[in-house]
Design a protein around this motif. Structure first.
Motif, PDB file in Angstrom:
ATOM      1  N   THR A  14       0.827  -1.209   0.000  1.00  0.00           N
ATOM      2  CA  THR A  14       0.000   0.000   0.000  1.00  0.00           C
ATOM      3  C   THR A  14       0.862   1.259   0.000  1.00  0.00           C
ATOM      4  N   VAL A  15       1.854   1.317   0.903  1.00  0.00           N
ATOM      5  CA  VAL A  15       2.722   2.492   0.974  1.00  0.00           C
ATOM      6  C   VAL A  15       3.602   2.584  -0.267  1.00  0.00           C
ATOM      7  N   HIS A  16       4.065   1.444  -0.748  1.00  0.00           N
ATOM      8  CA  HIS A  16       4.861   1.438  -1.983  1.00  0.00           C
ATOM      9  C   HIS A  16       4.076   2.075  -3.121  1.00  0.00           C
ATOM     10  N   ASP A  20       5.059   5.340  -5.047  1.00  0.00           N
ATOM     11  CA  ASP A  20       5.320   5.152  -6.475  1.00  0.00           C
ATOM     12  C   ASP A  20       4.516   6.132  -7.322  1.00  0.00           C
ATOM     13  N   HIS A  21       3.345   6.467  -6.844  1.00  0.00           N
ATOM     14  CA  HIS A  21       2.490   7.417  -7.565  1.00  0.00           C
ATOM     15  C   HIS A  21       3.134   8.798  -7.649  1.00  0.00           C
ATOM     16  N   LYS A  25       7.928  12.797  -9.691  1.00  0.00           N
ATOM     17  CA  LYS A  25       8.076  14.220  -9.357  1.00  0.00           C
ATOM     18  C   LYS A  25       9.382  14.472  -8.603  1.00  0.00           C
ATOM     19  N   TRP A  26       9.779  13.497  -7.795  1.00  0.00           N
ATOM     20  CA  TRP A  26      10.911  13.749  -6.893  1.00  0.00           C
ATOM     21  C   TRP A  26      12.101  12.847  -7.192  1.00  0.00           C
ATOM     22  N   LYS A  27      12.071  12.113  -8.303  1.00  0.00           N
ATOM     23  CA  LYS A  27      13.221  11.318  -8.757  1.00  0.00           C
ATOM     24  C   LYS A  27      13.746  10.377  -7.677  1.00  0.00           C
ATOM     25  N   ALA A  28      12.836   9.665  -7.067  1.00  0.00           N
ATOM     26  CA  ALA A  28      13.204   8.687  -6.050  1.00  0.00           C
ATOM     27  C   ALA A  28      13.036   7.282  -6.613  1.00  0.00           C
ATOM     28  N   ASN A  50      11.323  15.351   2.945  1.00  0.00           N
ATOM     29  CA  ASN A  50      10.390  16.431   3.287  1.00  0.00           C
ATOM     30  C   ASN A  50       9.200  16.540   2.354  1.00  0.00           C
ATOM     31  N   VAL A  51       9.429  16.318   1.054  1.00  0.00           N
ATOM     32  CA  VAL A  51       8.350  16.567   0.103  1.00  0.00           C
ATOM     33  C   VAL A  51       7.668  15.294  -0.388  1.00  0.00           C
ATOM     34  N   LEU A  52       8.277  14.150  -0.154  1.00  0.00           N
ATOM     35  CA  LEU A  52       7.670  12.894  -0.610  1.00  0.00           C
ATOM     36  C   LEU A  52       7.337  11.962   0.545  1.00  0.00           C
ATOM     37  N   LEU A  53       8.356  11.567   1.293  1.00  0.00           N
ATOM     38  CA  LEU A  53       8.162  10.492   2.263  1.00  0.00           C
ATOM     39  C   LEU A  53       7.260  10.903   3.425  1.00  0.00           C
ATOM     40  N   ILE A  54       7.554  12.032   4.063  1.00  0.00           N
ATOM     41  CA  ILE A  54       6.754  12.433   5.231  1.00  0.00           C
ATOM     42  C   ILE A  54       5.293  12.671   4.862  1.00  0.00           C
ATOM     43  N   PRO A  55       4.974  13.447   3.805  1.00  0.00           N
ATOM     44  CA  PRO A  55       3.554  13.618   3.458  1.00  0.00           C
ATOM     45  C   PRO A  55       2.844  12.308   3.154  1.00  0.00           C
ATOM     46  N   VAL A  56       3.528  11.365   2.488  1.00  0.00           N
ATOM     47  CA  VAL A  56       2.892  10.087   2.162  1.00  0.00           C
ATOM     48  C   VAL A  56       2.634   9.277   3.424  1.00  0.00           C
TER      49      VAL A  56
END
Length: 274
Positions: A14-16, A20-21, A25-28, A50-56
């Motif tokens: 689920t988190v993946h 992934d969605h 945007k953030w080149k991860a 800051n912009v991908l992992l924490i908000p998700v």
């Protein structure tokens, strides 16, 4: 690189998918590891955090874990063990969260739930970290859980009030069903107030309505009953009520419907013809 582990492969998936969605945007780079974990890599790990992992992760906790946390609070702190009661309380709490129960006192004073999750994650997550999200939730989200507890407290208060209201309505319903009808048909017109008319559409004054009230029932009733309208209505126990309103969700209109059920017909206000 950051590694996060979950209770099950399903949670990890689920988190993946949520990450992934957003990853383009953030080149991860995001991969599954050890069935129940995910690994995130980025050339700019601070921005990725800051912009991908924490908000998700915040969205994941609120969407997928919050109801489980609420259930634990309801069971372990407030000792509600019946599944039906638990679900009703959660339903009220979720409605409060969604802003659907703004009429409940103190709701507008509730603190934001998201803030302590963001703050705890920002303090904890750093590059080259491996951690289990269930442990993070258990040991580092105490402030979030305490805020959630405030929502549950208000939801429980509202649940108890609703249970009292249902008992109140049922007692009036039983009384009206078993009482001899005093007036066969009543018309009620809802403008600023609700005005009662007899079968010939002659207005019944407040003095006339008061004459029908069964005083012994009112005095014995455990909850307050509106003496100007509800008390006369249940004492009259009409076989049919024609109620004219442009606000069918108005509180007293709903109460009359709940008491008299199929005896009530609802019409637009203009059909009263007065």
């Amino acid at each position: 690189m950051i590694e996060i582990f979950f209770n099950s492969p399903h949670e990890a998936e689920t988190v993946h998918n949520m990450l992934d969605h957003e990853r383009d945007k953030w080149k991860a780079e995001i991969v599954r590891i050890k069935e129940h974990g995910i690994q995130i890599m980025s050339n700019d790990p601070i921005e990725m955090i800051n912009v991908l992992l924490i908000p998700v992760i915040v969205r994941y906790i609120l969407k997928y874990k919050e109801s489980h946390l609420m259930l634990s609070i309801i069971k372990d702190r407030f000792y509600f063990q019946e599944p039906e009661e638990q679900q009703q309380i959660i339903h009220i709490a979720e409605a409060i969260i969604e802003g659907e129960r703004s009429e409940i006192p103190k709701v507008d004073q509730l603190p934001l739930r998201e803030t302590p999750i963001y703050e705890a994650l920002a303090e904890f997550i750093r590059p080259n970290l491996s951690f289990a999200l269930p442990s993070f939730i258990k040991f580092r989200l105490h402030q979030y859980v305490e805020r959630l507890n405030k929502y549950i407290e208000i939801a429980i208060e509202e649940y108890k009030l609703e249970q009292e209201y249902q008992t109140f309505i049922q007692s009036l319903r039983d009384y009206a069903m078993n009482r001899e009808t005093k007036v066969n048909v009543l018309h009620i017109v809802h403008e600023k107030e609700l005005t009662v008319y007899n079968e010939q559409f002659a207005k019944l004054s407040q003095d006339e309505l008061m004459k029908y009230i069964d005083r012994s029932f009112i005095h014995q009733h455990p909850m307050y009953i509106d003496a100007s309208l509800l008390a006369p209505l249940v004492s009259i126990a009409p076989n049919k009520i024609h109620l004219y309103t442009d606000s069918p969700d108005f509180g007293m209109v709903r109460t009359i419907q709940n008491i008299f059920l199929e005896r009530v017909n609802i019409y637009p206000r203009k059909m009263a013809g007065i």
